[in-house]
Design an enzyme around this catalytic site. Structure first.
Site, short mmCIF file in Angstrom:
data_model
loop_
_atom_site.label_atom_id
_atom_site.label_comp_id
_atom_site.label_asym_id
_atom_site.label_seq_id
_atom_site.Cartn_x
_atom_site.Cartn_y
_atom_site.Cartn_z
CG ASP A 13 -1.91 1.10 1.28
OD1 ASP A 13 -3.08 0.82 1.55
OD2 ASP A 13 -1.53 2.26 1.04
CG ASP A 107 -2.90 3.47 -2.27
OD1 ASP A 107 -3.96 2.86 -2.03
OD2 ASP A 107 -2.22 4.03 -1.40
CD GLU A 108 -5.63 -1.10 -0.18
OE1 GLU A 108 -5.27 -1.95 0.65
OE2 GLU A 108 -6.51 -0.25 0.03
P1 TTP Z 1 -5.11 5.18 1.30
O1 TTP Z 1 -4.14 4.11 0.92
O2 TTP Z 1 -6.21 4.83 2.24
O3 TTP Z 1 -4.34 6.40 1.97
P2 TTP Z 1 -2.94 7.04 1.61
O4 TTP Z 1 -2.22 6.26 0.56
O5 TTP Z 1 -3.13 8.48 1.30
O6 TTP Z 1 -2.16 6.98 2.99
P3 TTP Z 1 -1.58 5.69 3.75
O7 TTP Z 1 -1.89 4.49 2.90
O8 TTP Z 1 -0.12 5.94 3.89
O9 TTP Z 1 -2.30 5.69 5.06
O10 TTP Z 1 -5.79 5.78 0.02
C1 TTP Z 1 -5.10 5.94 -1.22
C2 TTP Z 1 -5.53 7.22 -1.89
O11 TTP Z 1 -6.93 7.19 -2.12
C3 TTP Z 1 -5.27 8.45 -1.05
O12 TTP Z 1 -3.97 8.97 -1.28
C4 TTP Z 1 -6.35 9.37 -1.48
C5 TTP Z 1 -7.47 8.49 -1.96
N1 TTP Z 1 -8.56 8.49 -0.97
C6 TTP Z 1 -9.72 9.23 -1.22
O13 TTP Z 1 -9.85 9.83 -2.28
N2 TTP Z 1 -10.71 9.26 -0.28
C7 TTP Z 1 -10.60 8.59 0.91
O14 TTP Z 1 -11.52 8.66 1.75
C8 TTP Z 1 -9.40 7.82 1.18
C9 TTP Z 1 -9.24 7.08 2.47
C10 TTP Z 1 -8.43 7.81 0.21
MG MG Z 2 -2.03 4.17 0.73
#
Ligand code: TTP
Ligand code: MG
Length: 408
Positions: A13, A107-108
């Site tokens: 992720d 992203d995961e």
């Molecule tokens: P995440 O993987 O949940 O968050 P992140 O990559 O920003 O942070 P981390 O994994 O380090 O905790 O989400 C991936 C992307 O998806 C995030 O950069 C922005 C988008 N996103 C949204 O648009 N709305 C949301 O509610 C969430 C949680 C994420």
């Molecule tokens: Mg992330």
């Protein structure tokens, strides 16, 4: 060590994904607190760089609150096409590591790594190589990676060491490793369920593991045995080969609340156009359409329906979205109108030919508009009916389109 790893599953992720892409592309943002989201009080922060998270800013937090917590943060508007492009680079790296990659969002992903020790070495070495490959392919982005013998533990593990984490949990240590973690780490335990678990006296995963399974079932129903299994690191699910984002959404937080049906429809029309364009660009069709309305007191209402045939035609998406409005029994006003297409499948050419017998004309027209929008920006062609309607479209906050939006 090999003996204890009957399966090896990795979960990767990206750290602060949208924010990290912004910092990658603009070196002046590196090391600084940034928020990706609207540059106004309305709407929510999509994500924040780790420099901003120190101040308590989180994804999906109202932008006004985030700015109060971290006034020095720089607000950056989202660039979804760029995130999608980087996502494709990352997914291509995953494909180099495993034939079985299950993308969960932009992203995961899970990667089935069983049997590839001879190529990548043991689990820790696999994780390091995966992180290195992502950093190299993207020019510097960091993924956190977890490895264990089940999807559940691998996912918890990737979150455990964030940012820049690499956490390896050997399967025979997984139950002990999970035990001290809070019940919020149980997959499927939303805020309400967490409160129930706390009320029942469970605060850690270990508490759940040592409960009587009968007691959990009795108090929580079938989800009780699900939590019990997870707390014992039992999760038989396979890594499903899946590349499609689950949904493509387009959300708009409005500067001015709407309640007239014509105004709501105008927003749905625009969302349908954007979603249709994205689907066509990525060669997907959607089986379902979902509409989301947020009331002025922040209640989120959603309605959804399956289509008789999957589509990427904006006219069809719009018709389904507009008909769903009849199923909301709330007078408004609404501060957000959103729509998503879900259950996406990739098109192959034959299917493409069959599908569009009906919508062929709309689709040809929309494809022609795609070409113009590609060259001159999405607003170059507005439908005549949009222009003649008196709507609030002129006062939009930045559009919050995102893939895999998880609308409701
Ligand atoms: P995440 O993987 O949940 O968050 P992140 O990559 O920003 O942070 P981390 O994994 O380090 O905790 O989400 C991936 C992307 O998806 C995030 O950069 C922005 C988008 N996103 C949204 O648009 N709305 C949301 O509610 C969430 C949680 C994420
Ligand atoms: Mg992330």
């Amino acid at each position: 060590m090999q003996r204890t790893w009957r399966r090896i599953i990795a979960h990767a992720d990206m750290d602060a994904f949208y924010a990290a892409v912004e910092q990658l592309d603009d070196p002046s943002l590196r090391g600084r607190p940034i928020l990706v989201g609207p540059n106004s009080e309305r709407g929510v922060v999509l994500t924040a760089s780790y420099e901003a998270r120190r101040f308590g800013v989180r994804s999906a937090m109202p932008a006004g609150k985030a700015r109060r917590l971290c006034p020095q943060a720089i607000c950056v508007p989202p660039r979804f096409d760029r995130y999608q492009e980087v996502s494709e680079t990352i997914m291509a790296v995953f494909d180099d590591f495993s034939p079985d990659v299950e993308a969960l969002s932009i992203d995961e992903a899970f990667l089935e790594m069983s049997g590839s020790e001879h190529i990548f070495g043991g689990p820790a070495s696999m994780g390091r190589k995966l992180k290195d490959a992502i950093r190299e392919a993207t020019g510097g982005l960091i993924a956190s990676v977890g490895l264990s013998g089940t999807k559940y533990v691998a996912k918890v593990a990737s979150g455990y060491g964030k940012p820049d984490g690499l956490t390896v949990v050997p399967p025979d240590e997984a139950v002990d490793w999970l035990a001290p973690l809070p019940i919020s780490r149980l997959w499927g335990a939303g805020p309400k369920t967490q409160v129930r678990l706390i009320d029942l006296g469970f605060s850690t995963i270990g508490d759940v593991a040592s409960a009587e399974p009968g007691f959990l079932d009795e108090r929580l129903g079938s989800v009780g045995s699900h939590f019990y299994a997870l707390s014992h690191a039992q999760d038989p699910r396979r890594v499903a080969k899946r590349r499609t984002a689950k949904s493509v959404g387009s959300d708009r937080t409005l500067n001015k609340d709407v309640f007239r049906r014509a105004d709501i429809c105008a927003h749905i029309r625009r969302s349908a156009d954007r979603i249709g364009r994205r689907l066509r660009r990525k060669c997907y069709v959607a089986h379902g359409v979902r509409v989301k309305l947020k009331t002025s007191d922040f209640k989120i209402l959603t309605r959804q329906r399956m289509l008789s045939e999957p589509t990427d035609v904006a006219d069809t998406l719009y018709a389904a979205g507009a008909s769903l409005l009849d199923e909301f029994h709330h007078p408004g006003p609404f501060r957000l109108v959103g729509m998503a297409a879900y259950d996406l499948v990739r098109l192959n050419e034959q299917k493409q030919m069959d599908l569009f017998a009906d919508g062929a004309r709309s689709r040809r027209l929309e494809s022609a508009i795609d070409g113009l929008a590609e060259r001159f920006g999405p607003d170059v062609i507005r439908r005549a009916r949009d222009l003649t309607q008196s709507t609030t479209l002129g006062t939009l906050a930045p559009n919050l389109d995102f893939i895999d939006s998880g609308l409701g």
